[in-house]
Design a protein around this motif. Structure first.
Motif: not given
Lengths: 448, 448
Positions: A172, A134, A137, A174, A111-113, A215-217
């Motif tokens: 944007n 996810w 982005r 990491q 989640p998120g990455m 990442l984006a939801p």
């Protein structure tokens, strides 16, 4: 840098175990990108060819290739899917093309990455990421074929930029893992602000072997076409929607007539002479859209929920796919990339240029504000006239990221990024990575 | 509107089956809110009492209550948890208080959207919503006790507003179900722009029985305290973070010294004399924070990931909890609510007022831009001086949403919302719902 045929054979021999392409048609194809959107770049770059293409499968092979290139002082140009538009991955000084498309492993996805290899295709990635809720982005209109590494190295904005801004915005990207082009190639990792060294660096600042991306939801994105009688109503609607913080969105793409007439597959929804908005909106916020559209005298002609979208996404009519569709109808059309900053300036240019520069806006966040960015279509006549058009925009306060030049700086803000240059001196002291693309390193004229 | 005690007994008798509170201490408690943050409202409202409190369990009971109130022409004031600060739910003309806290059913909860009764507590809702990966878009610092209906009716901004703006932004409320205060109470539903009739309406425009609310993706929110030597560095940092579209955030709260000294529980992280930022940031974007903080000479003194947060959230030191903590140390402090619009104006006021008005900023989105909103602390002396302070702000281009008045208009933009008034004439023709709060209906002076 001319290396004889038998020398190339010797190099190829040393790369045993790594996929190598020597067939000339294949090399021609893998030496080019969508540079032909620009008639100027077309003349400058059409004959550029690599001598050899290599397709490594992993970082160990990349290191081997880098070592060999350094040893023989051979230029190396890294390539993703070749969906760029300014010759980002076209080898100006021949040499080797490193095609990353076999480095397509997703190392992990949480989640998120996620951590990925550069050759992972964006749409394919999202298919997996969406299973855990996810998605990427930001992604370009070439999303189906483009690679994540290619986008980081050669791109800057796309769908999602209306929420997350440009790729270079802090957060944007990491972490990035690179192989250096040094006598003994090293593997280094960049994080925090250091990742800026590779974003939109055209592969001049190291060979990316891994990327850690936030990442984006993943919302269910509804797609919508709204038509307008007046272009400025469409433009103002685009701004108002972009400024509506209670409506979650991914694409706000505005097209002046006759651009909609170029979208052959969408003609049922685009009555002749109308201006249009192509939109991707969270399904949860659709109810809020009606009043907003009514306020700007828009009319919805197409609205599909995520699950109803069977064929092509509206994304493939937006960003630089707009130019693709326009050019397939009229090959004399080319384009510009513009920060107008304000709608007043959009209107000024709309009035001033008439049919010669037809306005296509993509809204995106820059410095925390939603701004209208232009990918306007230009009816091309001569290079001189094109430069006049650019000069008029700049003299009136617009900023042009010129897509008719092939260096990073000339296509950007025409200033040297000394940090990037310094970084390149460290990781590619001989300037073998994509030579000729970084003016600050090559001491080239900043406007060409 | 004076109704004799036996008349109240008759009314209570007719509400058989519905929970009724008649005990005077209980009535006193349920007649008031946090109006005492304002010394002016304190004097005006401290003696206001309802005659009776009713606590319905469902819409059918609400209809019964409305019918009875209309029949006897008795004022009815709806209340959530009473965490408002301007007497939103204080009954000016006595009558009945309708306490919604027993109407606390979540009808359904799906990705992106939920339907709830008004008395659902916000933190309790989020606990359930997070199990499917979602949470409320916007919530106040009284999140643990406040109800969703109370926040929609009496609130306007809170944590999450840095992403989703104000409650009134299109998209932030999907649908609302109301009972009218008419001879034969009706149940009506509002959607689209019509939901504006109830947002921040203090319950004057119908009795909410159900709300359909859009949700936000639930990130793991890290909490962070950053300290600064200079207040303006902290303020500029707040703006820069708010404008960083690649960093997902929920709270950007900036406090000039000596405000941090009022946060007793946080003293280990707040060296004397420093200014501070209280932040909630997506854990996935923490790496991007370091460079941003360094750019503004900030120092991180506290950083906890979501799972490490055991005690109180930093939220409970932000928004109007700041005022609560400050007043518990110094009861002479009160506050203002201000749109400064620009940091230049923040600095001007910071310099001009010195210790008399200590600046507390909460960043939020308004019209698509991140703006610094003030909940600045005011060292109260007299009502005259407080009004001078307000006037100085307004004369210099700031906008004050005055929290020392109890009508909707005086606490807002001092103009009558004719649509809301018209709507009220339809659904509450006799003006029985929270009488005296809507100037446009009651023909009151707009500034009081």
């Amino acid at each position: 840098m001319t290396t004889h045929l038998n020398a190339w054979q010797a190099i190829a021999d040393k790369l045993k175990g790594i996929e190598i392409i020597t067939e000339s048609n294949q090399i021609a194809k893998l030496s080019l990108d969508y540079y032909h959107f620009s008639p100027i770049l077309y003349e400058q770059l059409k004959d550029k060819r690599a001598d050899l293409v290599v397709r490594p499968s992993n970082e160990a092979e990349v290191i081997k290739i880098a070592q060999l290139c350094y040893c023989h002082q051979v230029p190396l140009t890294v390539r993703g899917a070749g969906t760029g538009n300014y010759g980002q991955c076209i080898p100006l000084e021949a040499g080797i093309i490193l095609d990353t498309t076999k480095m397509n492993q997703i190392h992990w996805l949480k989640p998120g990455m996620a951590a990925v290899e550069p050759g992972v295709k964006m749409a394919a990635f999202d298919k997996q990421a969406r299973e855990i809720g996810w998605e990427l982005r930001i992604a370009p209109s070439t999303y189906r074929t483009a690679t994540i590494g290619g986008f980081i190295g050669g791109g800057s904005v796309g769908m999602g930029s209306i929420t997350y801004g440009q790729l270079k915005e802090r957060g944007n990207l990491q972490r990035v893992r690179l192989v250096t082009m040094t006598e003994t190639p090293e593997v280094i990792e960049l994080s925090g602000d250091e990742v800026q060294q590779v974003i939109h660096g055209y592969g001049t600042t190291g060979i990316i072997t891994q990327l850690e991306i936030p990442l984006a939801p993943a919302y269910p994105w509804a797609e919508m076409i709204v038509i307008f009688d007046q272009f400025m109503s469409a433009a103002k609607f685009g701004q108002a929607l972009s400024d509506s913080d209670g409506i979650v969105k991914k694409l706000v793409s505005i097209h002046a007539a006759p651009i909609p007439s170029y979208f052959t597959a969408l003609q049922n929804y685009l009555p002749s002479g109308k201006h249009c908005a192509l939109l991707m909106i969270s399904e949860y916020d659709l109810a809020a859209m009606k009043a907003l559209i009514a306020e700007y005298q828009g009319e919805i002609t197409y609205c599909k929920k995520a699950k109803e979208i069977a064929g092509t996404s509206l994304l493939e009519f937006a960003w630089n796919h707009t130019t693709l569709h326009a050019r397939s109808v009229d090959p004399n059309l080319t384009y510009l990339q513009t920060f107008y900053f304000t709608l007043e300036r959009v209107e000024q240019m709309y009035q001033y240029f008439g049919d010669e520069v037809v306005i296509h806006l993509e809204f995106l966040k820059a410095g925390g504000k939603a701004v209208p960015a232009g990918l306007q279509l230009v009816r091309y006549t001569t290079a001189t006239r094109l430069n006049q058009i650019i000069d008029y925009h700049e003299a009136n306060g617009a900023f042009i990221a010129n897509p008719h030049v092939y260096t990073i700086e000339a296509g950007g803000n025409k200033t040297i990024d000394h940090q990037k240059v310094q970084f390149k001196h460290k990781i590619d002291p001989c300037g073998l990575l994509n030579p000729g693309k970084m003016s600050g390193f090559s001491k080239l004229n900043l406007r060409n």
